[in-house]
Structures are given as C-alpha cells and as structure tokens.
Design a protein around this motif. Sequence first.
Motif, short mmCIF file in Angstrom:
data_model
loop_
_atom_site.label_atom_id
_atom_site.label_comp_id
_atom_site.label_asym_id
_atom_site.label_seq_id
_atom_site.Cartn_x
_atom_site.Cartn_y
_atom_site.Cartn_z
N TRP A 123 0.82 -1.21 0.00
CA TRP A 123 0.00 0.00 0.00
C TRP A 123 0.86 1.26 0.00
O TRP A 123 0.37 2.37 -0.31
CB TRP A 123 -0.94 0.03 1.21
CG TRP A 123 -0.25 -0.06 2.55
CD1 TRP A 123 0.02 -1.17 3.27
CD2 TRP A 123 0.27 1.05 3.32
NE1 TRP A 123 0.67 -0.87 4.44
CE2 TRP A 123 0.83 0.49 4.50
CE3 TRP A 123 0.32 2.43 3.13
CZ2 TRP A 123 1.44 1.28 5.47
CZ3 TRP A 123 0.91 3.22 4.11
CH2 TRP A 123 1.46 2.65 5.26
N PRO A 128 -3.26 2.69 -6.66
CA PRO A 128 -4.44 2.14 -5.98
C PRO A 128 -4.19 0.71 -5.51
O PRO A 128 -3.80 -0.15 -6.30
CB PRO A 128 -5.53 2.20 -7.06
CG PRO A 128 -5.11 3.33 -7.93
CD PRO A 128 -3.62 3.28 -7.97
N LYS A 180 -7.92 0.78 -1.24
CA LYS A 180 -9.04 1.43 -1.92
C LYS A 180 -10.26 0.52 -1.93
O LYS A 180 -11.39 1.00 -1.88
CB LYS A 180 -8.64 1.79 -3.36
CG LYS A 180 -7.43 2.70 -3.46
CD LYS A 180 -7.62 3.99 -2.68
CE LYS A 180 -6.41 4.90 -2.82
NZ LYS A 180 -6.55 6.14 -2.02
N LYS A 200 -16.15 0.30 1.87
CA LYS A 200 -15.31 0.00 0.70
C LYS A 200 -15.00 -1.50 0.63
O LYS A 200 -14.02 -1.90 0.00
CB LYS A 200 -14.02 0.81 0.75
CG LYS A 200 -13.14 0.56 1.97
CD LYS A 200 -11.86 1.39 1.88
CE LYS A 200 -10.94 1.15 3.07
NZ LYS A 200 -9.71 1.98 2.99
N ALA A 410 -8.81 7.43 -10.42
CA ALA A 410 -7.86 7.31 -9.30
C ALA A 410 -6.53 7.97 -9.63
O ALA A 410 -5.80 8.39 -8.73
CB ALA A 410 -7.65 5.85 -8.94
N PRO A 414 -9.21 10.92 -5.86
CA PRO A 414 -9.51 9.77 -5.01
C PRO A 414 -10.14 8.63 -5.80
O PRO A 414 -10.88 8.84 -6.75
CB PRO A 414 -10.50 10.34 -3.98
CG PRO A 414 -10.31 11.83 -4.05
CD PRO A 414 -9.93 12.13 -5.46
N PHE A 415 -9.81 7.42 -5.39
CA PHE A 415 -10.42 6.24 -6.01
C PHE A 415 -11.90 6.20 -5.63
O PHE A 415 -12.25 6.34 -4.45
CB PHE A 415 -9.73 4.98 -5.52
CG PHE A 415 -10.04 3.76 -6.35
CD1 PHE A 415 -9.23 3.41 -7.41
CD2 PHE A 415 -11.14 2.96 -6.07
CE1 PHE A 415 -9.50 2.29 -8.17
CE2 PHE A 415 -11.42 1.85 -6.83
CZ PHE A 415 -10.61 1.50 -7.88
N ALA A 417 -14.25 4.48 -4.48
CA ALA A 417 -14.63 3.23 -3.84
C ALA A 417 -16.11 3.17 -3.52
O ALA A 417 -16.75 2.13 -3.61
CB ALA A 417 -13.81 3.05 -2.55
#
Length: 438
Positions: A123, A128, A180, A200, A410, A414-415, A417
Amino acid sequence: MKLLLSCYECSPIRGSECGIGWHWAYEARRMGHEVWCLVAPTYEGEIRGACKADPIAASIHWIFPQSPFWRLADGYRPKAERRHNLLWQFAALKEARQLAKTVRFDIVHQVTWGGLRVPSFLWKLPVPFIVGPVGGGETSPSGLRDAFSMRNRMTERVRDLSNATLMLNPPIHRMLNAAKIIVARTTESRDILPKRLRRKTVVELGIGVTEQRIGQPRRRTVAAPRILFAGRLLYWKGIHLALGAFDRLSRQMPDAQFTIVGSGPETAELLRKIEDDPYLAERVTVKGWMEQEDIFGLYHTYDLFLFPSLHDSGGMVVLEALASGLPVVCLDLGGPNELVDKTCGVAVKTAGLNSPRVVEALASAAANILIDEERWEALSKGAIGRARQFTWSRRVSNFYTSIEPGIAQARSGPFPAASVAPILSDTISANERACAKT
C-alpha cells in the motif's frame, strides 16, 4: 491494465491458497492485462515448469523476492511460515518499488495469503491498492463449542479476541485504511470490520474451478449410500459432527458407508473413536492425505459430500464436489454457506443449536437427500449449474472488469470506492448472498 499482484503462495500444481494465487494471476493475464506477480521462492520451479508448456503463463512477469534474513530454496516451505511471510513482505515491497520506477502500474493487488491478519506493505506504493479476498473473521457459534476440548475452546476464545482487536494491530490497521477496496471472502469477515471500512468492502469468495473440472449431472447407480468428507482433520473442520451425523444416519441406512480423506491433529482421536465402536469400524474408512488429482477422482464415486466446517473462509473442496455433480450438506457458516444453496444441497441452520441437535439436523438433511432419488438427481444437476457460476474465468473477469472504470479517476483524484463497491457487489456476490438456505 498493468497489474502488480502479490501472491506469496502460488502454484499451478497445488490447491488451496497456492491455487488461488495461480488462477488469479493466470486469468488476469488471459483477459489481456499485463501482469507482474510477486511469489515466494518456494514455488519458482513449479511455475517455471508450467511456463515451458503454457504461453499464457510464460507471458506473466514472475518475480521471486528473497528475504535477505531468511532465504528459501526452491520447493522448501518453512515450518514458521507466518514469520517468513512477514519478512518476505519487506522483500516484496523492495522489489515492487524497483519495478514502479519503470512500470506505471494501474493496480497493486494483495491476493495471497488471503487472511485479515496477514499484513502487506505494498500500500506504500503510489498506486491504488486492493487487498483480498481475505478471510479469518469467521468464528464457531458458542453453542457448537460444547464438544471441543478445553484447549480448543481456549483457542476459539483467542480467535474471538483477535477478531475483536484486529484494528489494534498497526500493520493491519494501516493496510486496511490504505486499501481502496477490501475484498472479504465471507459476510462474517466483512462484518468484523469497522463501519467506515465496510463501505469499501465487497464480498467475494475468491475461489473458483476451471471449466475442464466441471462434469455432468449424474444418476444414482449404487444402492448403498456412499458419503464422503475431505479436508484437514482440525477440530474446527467439524469432523466430529460429520462422524456423529453418519452414526445416526447409518441406523436408518445400515448399508451406508462413510469415507474420510485427510490428515491432521484430530486423526488419532478420530481413529480411536472408530476403533472403539465396532459398528462404525465396519462402515467408516479413513484414507488419510491424498493428492488433489486423486481426490477429484473420488468425488464421482460418492453420493453425498458431508462438510460441517465451523468457520471455513473458503470451502474449495465443497466447490470441487459441486463441480463433480455431488450434492453437499454443510452448515450455514463461512464459505460453504456462500456456495451451497437449495439447488445443490443443504446448508443446515445452526442458530441456537448445540452439537447434538446439529448432528441430528445433518443426519436428517443427508437422509432426505439420499432416500429421494428424484431429488438427488435434481441436486446433482443443480451442483453442476452452481459450479459454473464459480469458474475462475468468470470470477476474475467480473472482478477486474468491475473496478476498471475507477482506475482513470484514481490517477487524478480519489479512487471512487463508494461507487465501485456496489457495482462489485451486484456483479459478483448478489446471487450468493441472496440464495435461500434450507
């Protein structure tokens, strides 16, 4: 997409976690994604061997990080594998950082091990990050611990405490927060997460079967019922419940036979119970551990698969049985509960029951299937249909296709989710969770 997969266990010739790692990487590549896969050195020889005969496997970028503190020889699995896995994760991160200097990955995905208590450090890459499918949040119902030894009861309490304090583990806390998307194998594993993480999290068993393994619906050809259990002989696999259920069933069907395939810590106690009871000794056979290919051959020669595991997060043997057209009786717990519906078997309800009552319910469910030839053949047909919903190509394809729309966003922000998770739930898991249990 360019995918970086972390598959600590990954092999083309082994089952369980190794098979999951292999098929996720293989199917992703077969879909057309470019795949880099980080694997423990244990499996390098097996993977290189498969690459010689399979151009798809050969086109995957295989990397085998070696921990400088604990190097592994090809084919060797350390006894303290959890400790080695933790050290290997640092080596995997180092390799991944080097790769990321020249490869613009779209996704980093931790696939195996698939446990909530297993950390990954990938991570930390500016990509992502997806973790899962992960399990481990399943636990045995308190009412079904009455047959456990004191030691096993204490083990279950420790497991309960571990689940309750999961987010107090710093590496796990950071990994899950950074992910994510979290993919949980079962609803139980999803539900032990804090609410902010559940938003998520999607439920996907993460197991599958190849199309070549799926057989045809069967007809009953043998009058004497033949029942099969296959799995590690651990206390929570429910072999004591299976043996008790067969004992009760055989009083109704004296010609019934029960075969147990597997080995483990409960082997000695199981053999003692059988040897001390002449009635069971005539009807129960313990074959011990068998190669996966040999077990596949067994499924076609039995009439029912009995698998009352108490907290199995996967249930690969259940899926293998279904793919062979074998009706299944299990408990409404963990992964088997996600697999077995009324079209292919019975998931016996456990709420509020103790072990004797569950044994009675298992025996009754098995008897009702075995005495009704028309129902048995319908369940065999349903088992094949259910297995087809869990082909590797379908599961992996659905997963990556569902998340692909969020990758571009992403890159610039932001992704998404919150929007992707419902899509994944609809395309992958809705049918499984909606199935009525008998």
